[in-house]
Design a protein around this motif. Sequence first.
Motif, PDB file in Angstrom:
ATOM      1  N   UNK A 165       0.813  -1.212   0.000  1.00  0.00           N
ATOM      2  CA  UNK A 165       0.000   0.000   0.000  1.00  0.00           C
ATOM      3  C   UNK A 165       0.846   1.260   0.000  1.00  0.00           C
ATOM      4  N   UNK A 166       1.929   1.247   0.770  1.00  0.00           N
ATOM      5  CA  UNK A 166       2.730   2.455   0.943  1.00  0.00           C
ATOM      6  C   UNK A 166       3.911   2.552  -0.015  1.00  0.00           C
ATOM      7  N   UNK A 167       4.112   1.510  -0.830  1.00  0.00           N
ATOM      8  CA  UNK A 167       5.202   1.559  -1.800  1.00  0.00           C
ATOM      9  C   UNK A 167       6.571   1.356  -1.202  1.00  0.00           C
ATOM     10  N   UNK A 168       6.646   0.728  -0.024  1.00  0.00           N
ATOM     11  CA  UNK A 168       7.941   0.497   0.599  1.00  0.00           C
ATOM     12  C   UNK A 168       8.701  -0.617  -0.129  1.00  0.00           C
ATOM     13  N   UNK A 169       9.992  -0.455  -0.354  1.00  0.00           N
ATOM     14  CA  UNK A 169      10.780  -1.527  -0.969  1.00  0.00           C
ATOM     15  C   UNK A 169      11.049  -2.644   0.029  1.00  0.00           C
ATOM     16  N   UNK A 170      11.204  -3.849  -0.472  1.00  0.00           N
ATOM     17  CA  UNK A 170      11.472  -5.027   0.368  1.00  0.00           C
ATOM     18  C   UNK A 170      12.796  -5.644  -0.063  1.00  0.00           C
ATOM     19  N   UNK A 171      13.702  -5.840   0.887  1.00  0.00           N
ATOM     20  CA  UNK A 171      14.963  -6.523   0.589  1.00  0.00           C
ATOM     21  C   UNK A 171      14.689  -8.019   0.462  1.00  0.00           C
ATOM     22  N   UNK A 172      15.156  -8.615  -0.620  1.00  0.00           N
ATOM     23  CA  UNK A 172      14.971 -10.051  -0.845  1.00  0.00           C
ATOM     24  C   UNK A 172      16.304 -10.768  -0.683  1.00  0.00           C
ATOM     25  N   UNK A 173      16.329 -11.755   0.202  1.00  0.00           N
ATOM     26  CA  UNK A 173      17.530 -12.559   0.449  1.00  0.00           C
ATOM     27  C   UNK A 173      17.224 -14.001   0.082  1.00  0.00           C
ATOM     28  N   UNK A 174      18.103 -14.619  -0.691  1.00  0.00           N
ATOM     29  CA  UNK A 174      17.921 -16.017  -1.079  1.00  0.00           C
ATOM     30  C   UNK A 174      18.898 -16.898  -0.298  1.00  0.00           C
ATOM     31  N   UNK A 175      18.363 -17.987   0.265  1.00  0.00           N
ATOM     32  CA  UNK A 175      19.190 -18.923   1.010  1.00  0.00           C
ATOM     33  C   UNK A 175      19.550 -20.152   0.201  1.00  0.00           C
ATOM     34  N   UNK A 176      20.534 -20.907   0.677  1.00  0.00           N
ATOM     35  CA  UNK A 176      21.019 -22.073  -0.072  1.00  0.00           C
ATOM     36  C   UNK A 176      19.984 -23.201  -0.147  1.00  0.00           C
ATOM     37  N   UNK A 177      18.990 -23.190   0.747  1.00  0.00           N
ATOM     38  CA  UNK A 177      17.955 -24.221   0.713  1.00  0.00           C
ATOM     39  C   UNK A 177      16.807 -23.863  -0.237  1.00  0.00           C
ATOM     40  N   UNK A 178      16.810 -22.648  -0.724  1.00  0.00           N
ATOM     41  CA  UNK A 178      15.784 -22.197  -1.659  1.00  0.00           C
ATOM     42  C   UNK A 178      16.081 -22.783  -3.039  1.00  0.00           C
ATOM     43  N   UNK A 179      15.147 -23.527  -3.594  1.00  0.00           N
ATOM     44  CA  UNK A 179      15.360 -24.210  -4.875  1.00  0.00           C
ATOM     45  C   UNK A 179      15.159 -23.221  -6.016  1.00  0.00           C
ATOM     46  N   UNK A 180      16.255 -22.640  -6.452  1.00  0.00           N
ATOM     47  CA  UNK A 180      16.214 -21.637  -7.504  1.00  0.00           C
ATOM     48  C   UNK A 180      17.584 -21.526  -8.162  1.00  0.00           C
ATOM     49  N   UNK A 181      17.582 -21.165  -9.433  1.00  0.00           N
ATOM     50  CA  UNK A 181      18.841 -20.941 -10.147  1.00  0.00           C
ATOM     51  C   UNK A 181      19.571 -19.713  -9.612  1.00  0.00           C
ATOM     52  N   UNK A 182      18.880 -18.907  -8.829  1.00  0.00           N
ATOM     53  CA  UNK A 182      19.449 -17.661  -8.329  1.00  0.00           C
ATOM     54  C   UNK A 182      19.950 -17.778  -6.890  1.00  0.00           C
ATOM     55  N   UNK A 183      19.860 -18.977  -6.322  1.00  0.00           N
ATOM     56  CA  UNK A 183      20.266 -19.193  -4.935  1.00  0.00           C
ATOM     57  C   UNK A 183      21.744 -19.576  -4.843  1.00  0.00           C
ATOM     58  N   UNK A 184      22.398 -19.266  -3.731  1.00  0.00           N
ATOM     59  CA  UNK A 184      23.811 -19.633  -3.551  1.00  0.00           C
ATOM     60  C   UNK A 184      23.960 -21.106  -3.179  1.00  0.00           C
ATOM     61  N   UNK A 185      25.157 -21.628  -3.333  1.00  0.00           N
ATOM     62  CA  UNK A 185      25.443 -23.014  -2.954  1.00  0.00           C
ATOM     63  C   UNK A 185      25.446 -23.180  -1.431  1.00  0.00           C
ATOM     64  N   UNK A 186      25.799 -22.101  -0.756  1.00  0.00           N
ATOM     65  CA  UNK A 186      25.780 -22.112   0.707  1.00  0.00           C
ATOM     66  C   UNK A 186      25.518 -20.696   1.190  1.00  0.00           C
ATOM     67  N   UNK A 187      25.120 -20.562   2.440  1.00  0.00           N
ATOM     68  CA  UNK A 187      24.856 -19.250   3.006  1.00  0.00           C
ATOM     69  C   UNK A 187      23.661 -18.559   2.371  1.00  0.00           C
ATOM     70  N   UNK A 188      23.728 -17.233   2.334  1.00  0.00           N
ATOM     71  CA  UNK A 188      22.619 -16.411   1.849  1.00  0.00           C
ATOM     72  C   UNK A 188      23.175 -15.272   0.999  1.00  0.00           C
ATOM     73  N   UNK A 189      22.395 -14.858   0.023  1.00  0.00           N
ATOM     74  CA  UNK A 189      22.833 -13.779  -0.856  1.00  0.00           C
ATOM     75  C   UNK A 189      21.711 -12.748  -1.012  1.00  0.00           C
ATOM     76  N   UNK A 190      22.096 -11.482  -0.986  1.00  0.00           N
ATOM     77  CA  UNK A 190      21.132 -10.396  -1.119  1.00  0.00           C
ATOM     78  C   UNK A 190      20.767 -10.209  -2.591  1.00  0.00           C
ATOM     79  N   UNK A 191      19.478 -10.359  -2.906  1.00  0.00           N
ATOM     80  CA  UNK A 191      19.017 -10.292  -4.294  1.00  0.00           C
ATOM     81  C   UNK A 191      18.590  -8.919  -4.754  1.00  0.00           C
ATOM     82  N   UNK A 192      18.567  -7.923  -3.852  1.00  0.00           N
ATOM     83  CA  UNK A 192      18.180  -6.571  -4.249  1.00  0.00           C
ATOM     84  C   UNK A 192      16.830  -6.165  -3.703  1.00  0.00           C
ATOM     85  N   UNK A 193      16.402  -4.944  -4.060  1.00  0.00           N
ATOM     86  CA  UNK A 193      15.114  -4.417  -3.629  1.00  0.00           C
ATOM     87  C   UNK A 193      14.008  -4.847  -4.590  1.00  0.00           C
TER      88      UNK A 193
END
Length: 294
Positions: free
Chosen positions: A98-126
């Motif tokens: 509603x307010x247009x606030x940006x959300x930081x998206x972090x992908x973890x190694x357990x997340x099944x995606x081509x954009x996820x890291x092999x280990x740890x967590x990676x910041x994917x952007x706003x």
Amino acid sequence: MATRQIKFGEIAGFEEGHFFEDRRAMNESSFHRHITPGIDGNGKEGTSAIVLSGGYTDDADYGDEIIYTGAGGNKNGKQVSDQTWEQPGNAGLLVSMNKGYPVRVIRGHKHKSDFSPQNGYIYGGLYSVVDAWEELGKEGFKICRFRLVYSGGKPGRKSAEDTELDYSKKDPKRRKGTVVRIVRDTKKAQQIKELYVYQCQVCGTTIKTKKGFYAEGAHIKPLGKPHNGDDSIDNLLCLCPNHHVMFDKGAFSIADDFNLIGVVGYLTVHSGHNIGSHNLKYHRECHGYEVTIE
């Protein structure tokens, strides 16, 4: 439980692509204030960050667009009960939409995606939350769903405005929900909406949603090239989505005395809102309106 102040948007020292060894590493800086929950937010302030960690089978990650499953009713990666919009994280995502606030998206190694890291967590952007609806999940329970699209500034990535996903292969049926026009608010835009208590300056409409009220901060002289408008109170209006689109498309403009041009009406102006006449003049010139005030 997070007791520190919630932080929206970018945080100094953490660029897009930043690697975190574990959840505690992002917790210390308030990048994401929870060790276990995936959503950092609440129904009063909004949601500032989410972690994709493979906990929900209904999640879909397309890179610059994410179909995200809200929180609640999940046990060991399976949905065992219905989710609700009152759950703090889900309510927070609605507020951010509603307010247009940006959300930081972090992908973890357990997340099944081509954009996820092999280990740890990676910041994917706003990302911007642009859609919210409910549906039955794969386990047969009601789930809260959110559509997030990339709204960061990294060259080469699609912005929210450029992202349009074809759902036909994954989900051919029409889903019930509310689509909100993409608006990435600044602090100034939020100030102008609060000044007018979310009432449109043109029609007086206040849109009530599941979590609070919705309006849009409209720049009179657009930001960015080639217009190079300022992100300032004197260059902002509080408008409903319809009048925001109409104003941006030049369906109407505004005279220096605040009479509307192109439609019948008058712009409501709060005593604490000094609108720049140079910005109004620029909008009129851009859209072919020539007015002389005697």
